[in-house]
Design an enzyme around this catalytic site. Structure first.
Site, PDB file in Angstrom:
ATOM      1  N   LYS A  33       0.828  -1.200   0.000  1.00 25.37           N
ATOM      2  CA  LYS A  33       0.000   0.000   0.000  1.00 25.37           C
ATOM      3  C   LYS A  33       0.868   1.258   0.000  1.00 25.37           C
ATOM      4  O   LYS A  33       1.715   1.439   0.875  1.00 25.37           O
ATOM      5  CB  LYS A  33      -0.938   0.024   1.215  1.00 25.37           C
ATOM      6  CG  LYS A  33      -1.854   1.247   1.278  1.00 25.37           C
ATOM      7  CD  LYS A  33      -2.863   1.123   2.395  1.00 25.37           C
ATOM      8  CE  LYS A  33      -2.304   1.485   3.752  1.00 25.37           C
ATOM      9  NZ  LYS A  33      -2.049   2.946   3.903  1.00 25.37           N
ATOM     10  N   ARG A 215       2.340  -0.776  10.816  1.00 27.19           N
ATOM     11  CA  ARG A 215       3.266  -0.616  11.930  1.00 27.19           C
ATOM     12  C   ARG A 215       3.635  -1.894  12.686  1.00 27.19           C
ATOM     13  O   ARG A 215       4.805  -2.072  13.020  1.00 27.19           O
ATOM     14  CB  ARG A 215       2.714   0.444  12.906  1.00 27.19           C
ATOM     15  CG  ARG A 215       2.819   1.854  12.360  1.00 27.19           C
ATOM     16  CD  ARG A 215       2.022   2.856  13.187  1.00 27.19           C
ATOM     17  NE  ARG A 215       0.587   2.714  12.969  1.00 27.19           N
ATOM     18  CZ  ARG A 215      -0.330   3.524  13.491  1.00 27.19           C
ATOM     19  NH1 ARG A 215       0.041   4.509  14.278  1.00 27.19           N
ATOM     20  NH2 ARG A 215      -1.611   3.340  13.233  1.00 27.19           N
TER      21      ARG A 215
END
Length: 230
Positions: A33, A215
Site C-alpha cells: 500500500k 506498523r
C-alpha cells in the site's frame, strides 16, 4: 495463501526507507500500500519502486471531491498502473459512479485491466462517538452498511471496512464483493490509534479478502519473524 491476502502499508516518507522495507518484505508479500505520507513525499516514484520489485500497488489516497474531479483522478490512477485504489464512499453515489467511469475509459484506452476500486466506509480510528460529532447519529456498523450498499450500487469492486463489519457486509453484499480490512493487529500488540480492531485470524475467519497491516510489521525489530508469526 496469506502472501496474496496480506497488504503491507508502506507508511514511510522516503524512497530509501521504502526500498529497505521492500528488500525485506517483497519475498513474502504480493501487495503493498502506497498511502498519503509516502505518495505526497515521493510522488509517482514510490509507485514505480514497488513495481520494480514486480509487486502490486494499492494506491490509498481516498479520493473525495466533486464527481468530475474524481473522474479525472481515477484516470490518473489507471495511468500509474496500480492494482487497486480507493475513494471515500461518503462522497456519494454519483462521485463513485464517475470514479468507475473514469477508470474504465482510461483502462480501455490503454488496453489494460481496470484497477479494483474500493469505497472507504468508516475509518477504523472512528467509533459511534466520533461519528456523532460529525453529525452522523448511527452506529459505525449501520453507517458502514449504508455506504457499502452505495458502493455496490455505484459499481465499485468492494469496500474498505473494519473487522467488526465484515460479516454484516458479506451477508448484505455477497461473496464476490471485496472486503479489504485495516485495523488488524497481531494478538497482544498495541491498537495505536485504531478503535475497531481484530487479529489477522479473526479478520480472515469473518470473511475478509485482504487485510492491511503496517506498523506491527514495518516497525518490528524483525519484520520477517513477525510475518512468520502471523
Amino acid at each position: 495463501m496469506i502472501k496474496d491476502k496480506l497488504i503491507i502499508a508502506l507508511d514511510v516518507n522516503t524512497l530509501k526507507e521504502e526500498e529497505r522495507l521492500l528488500d525485506i518484505l517483497s519475498p513474502h508479500v504480493q501487495v503493498f500500500k502506497v498511502g498519503m505520507e509516502l505518495f505526497y513525499s515521493c510522488g509517482a516514484k514510490a509507485i514505480d519502486l514497488v513495481k520494480k520489485y514486480d509487486k502490486d500497488v494499492f494506491l490509498d489516497l481516498k479520493f473525495h471531491d466533486i464527481p468530475n474531479t474524481v473522474y479525472a483522478a481515477s484516470k490518473a490512477a489507471v495511468k500509474f498502473g496500480v492494482y487497486m485504489f480507493n475513494v471515500h464512499a461518503s462522497g456519494g453515489l454519483e462521485m463513485m459512479k464517475k470514479a468507475v467511469e473514469g477508470a474504465e475509459e482510461e483502462s480501455e484506452k490503454l488496453g489494460v485491466a481496470r484497477p479494483k476500486i474500493l469505497g472507504v466506509t468508516v475509518l477504523t480510528s472512528m467509533d459511534k462517538e466520533a461519528l456523532k460529532k460529525t453529525g452522523i447519529n448511527k452506529s459505525a456498523q449501520d453507517q458502514v452498511l449504508n455506504l457499502a450498499g452505495l458502493a455496490k450500487e455505484a459499481g465499485l469492486d468492494g469496500v474498505v471496512a473494519s473487522p467488526e463489519e465484515i460479516i454484516a457486509i458479506r451477508k448484505s453484499a455477497g461473496k464476490d464483493f471485496l472486503i479489504v480490512t485495516p485495523g488488524v493487529r497481531p494478538e497482544g500488540s498495541e491498537a495505536d490509534d485504531q478503535k475497531r480492531v481484530a487479529t489477522p485470524k479473526e479478520a480472515f475467519q469473518r470473511g475478509a479478502d485482504y487485510i492491511v497491516m503496517g506498523r506491527p510489521i514495518t516497525k518490528a525489530k524483525d519484520p520477517v519473524k513477525m510475518l512468520e508469526a502471523i
